[in-house]
Design a protein around this motif. Structure first.
Motif, PDB file in Angstrom:
ATOM      1  N   THR A 279      47.951  11.895 -17.268  1.00 10.22           N
ATOM      2  CA  THR A 279      46.828  12.301 -18.122  1.00 10.22           C
ATOM      3  C   THR A 279      45.526  12.524 -17.359  1.00 10.22           C
ATOM      4  N   LEU A 280      45.445  12.065 -16.114  1.00  9.51           N
ATOM      5  CA  LEU A 280      44.182  12.115 -15.380  1.00  9.51           C
ATOM      6  C   LEU A 280      43.683  13.539 -15.180  1.00  9.51           C
ATOM      7  N   GLN A 281      44.578  14.494 -14.938  1.00 12.59           N
ATOM      8  CA  GLN A 281      44.133  15.871 -14.696  1.00 12.59           C
ATOM      9  C   GLN A 281      43.377  16.425 -15.898  1.00 12.59           C
TER      10      GLN A 281
ATOM     11  N   ASP B 117      39.629  17.755 -15.776  1.00 17.83           N
ATOM     12  CA  ASP B 117      39.340  19.129 -16.204  1.00 17.83           C
ATOM     13  C   ASP B 117      38.284  19.152 -17.311  1.00 17.83           C
ATOM     14  N   SER B 118      38.378  18.202 -18.242  1.00 17.61           N
ATOM     15  CA  SER B 118      37.432  18.190 -19.355  1.00 17.61           C
ATOM     16  C   SER B 118      36.013  17.919 -18.880  1.00 17.61           C
TER      17      SER B 118
ATOM     18  N   GLU C 259      27.688  13.765 -12.786  1.00 18.60           N
ATOM     19  CA  GLU C 259      28.481  13.336 -11.635  1.00 18.60           C
ATOM     20  C   GLU C 259      29.709  12.608 -12.145  1.00 18.60           C
ATOM     21  N   LEU C 260      30.824  12.796 -11.448  1.00 16.22           N
ATOM     22  CA  LEU C 260      32.092  12.191 -11.826  1.00 16.22           C
ATOM     23  C   LEU C 260      32.499  11.171 -10.770  1.00 16.22           C
TER      24      LEU C 260
ATOM     25  N   GLU D 125      36.844  18.419  -4.916  1.00 20.73           N
ATOM     26  CA  GLU D 125      35.625  19.201  -5.123  1.00 20.73           C
ATOM     27  C   GLU D 125      34.975  18.905  -6.468  1.00 20.73           C
ATOM     28  N   GLN D 126      35.744  18.370  -7.420  1.00 20.17           N
ATOM     29  CA  GLN D 126      35.218  18.084  -8.752  1.00 20.17           C
ATOM     30  C   GLN D 126      34.697  16.656  -8.878  1.00 20.17           C
TER      31      GLN D 126
END
Length: 282
Positions: A21-23, A27-28, A38-39, A59-60
């Motif tokens: 589920t992490l992707q 993405d969200s 910031e993530l 990169e995200q």
């Protein structure tokens, strides 16, 4: 919104073996139209491919680490040590932002909240195991303010925490396994107010986390009780007594007539009260 006026929002995600589920969660965040964010992702040393997901999304992600931790509150505290945002929200790997404009709409409201308000929240959408919508939760603060002193009555994945909340009250208490988010908010909200932001569903939340598991329901309620005592609330109150009674009755039924029949019975009661079904959908 002028970006120079926009507050930096830190999104802190705790994950352990959450490769499935992490992707979607990442993405969200990446798809948010709001730029000043910031993530931060703290992984507890996963062995299921989670680290591969993190590597492929470098990169995200502003910061990530994969190492053993002692639970979700330890992970969130690690994230706090890296966060630079004026406002901070905390997610699990099963959660995701409901649409691409969530942070844009929320930030425009956060900018109008008085500085003495350090907790703001919107609604979250509960999802079943198949990812289908169940119903939104989250009510205006004036309707849940007194109830909050007895039970967790605001949805934590939908909460934005002002940085000054942690500067005054400190980080999550890692001695809690389930109720640490309630205890943290109780430090502030036993006397202060929160701001409810209407008409925003912030997060999609799959059921199946620690506090939504029937096996953990009793522990969750007693964590809440321990938090209350820590903050001078020595009498549990009507709402807590009713909630713990329902938990014990549910577990008694679970053991006597079985899980399937119990789920049907509880949802029948919910329908009688005009509430949507939950237990037969998760």
């Amino acid at each position: 919104m002028k970006q120079k006026e926009a507050p930096l929002i830190s999104i802190i995600i705790a994950v352990f073996n959450g490769a499935k589920t992490l992707q979607q969660c990442i993405d969200s965040t990446a798809q948010q139209t709001y730029a000043n964010k910031e993530l931060i992702i703290i992984d507890g040393g996963s062995k299921d491919g989670t680290v591969d997901v993190l590597e492929s999304n470098r990169e995200q992600i502003g910061y990530w680490v994969s190492e053993p931790d002692s639970g979700i509150y330890n992970a969130w505290n690690k994230g706090l040590s890296q966060a630079k945002g004026e406002w901070i929200c905390f997610l699990g790997a099963d959660d995701f932002f409901w649409d691409a404009q969530v942070l844009d709409r929320m930030a425009s409201q956060l900018m109008m909240i008085p500085p003495d308000i350090r907790v703001a929240y919107g609604q979250i959408m509960l999802l079943n195991n198949d990812g289908k919508d169940l119903y939104p939760i989250g009510e205006p603060w004036k309707e849940v303010k007194e109830r909050f002193k007895q039970v967790m009555s605001i949805p934590h994945p939908g909460v934005m925490h002002r940085r000054s909340l942690f500067e005054q009250h400190g980080n999550f208490d890692e001695s809690f396994r389930i109720g640490g988010d309630y205890e943290l908010l109780l430090r502030e909200l036993k006397k202060a107010d929160a701001a409810f932001v209407p008409d925003i569903i912030m997060i999609g939340m799959r059921q199946g986390g620690l506090s939504s598991s029937p096996a953990n329901s009793i522990e969750s309620m007693w964590d809440i009780r321990r938090a209350q005592k820590m903050h001078g609330l020595y009498f549990p109150g009507f709402f807590w007594v009713m909630a713990i009674t329902r938990v014990y009755m549910r577990l008694i039924l679970w053991n006597s007539i079985g899980e399937r029949m119990t789920r049907k019975f509880i949802d029948f009661g919910r329908r009688v009260k005009g509430l949507p079904p939950y237990w037969t959908k998760t």
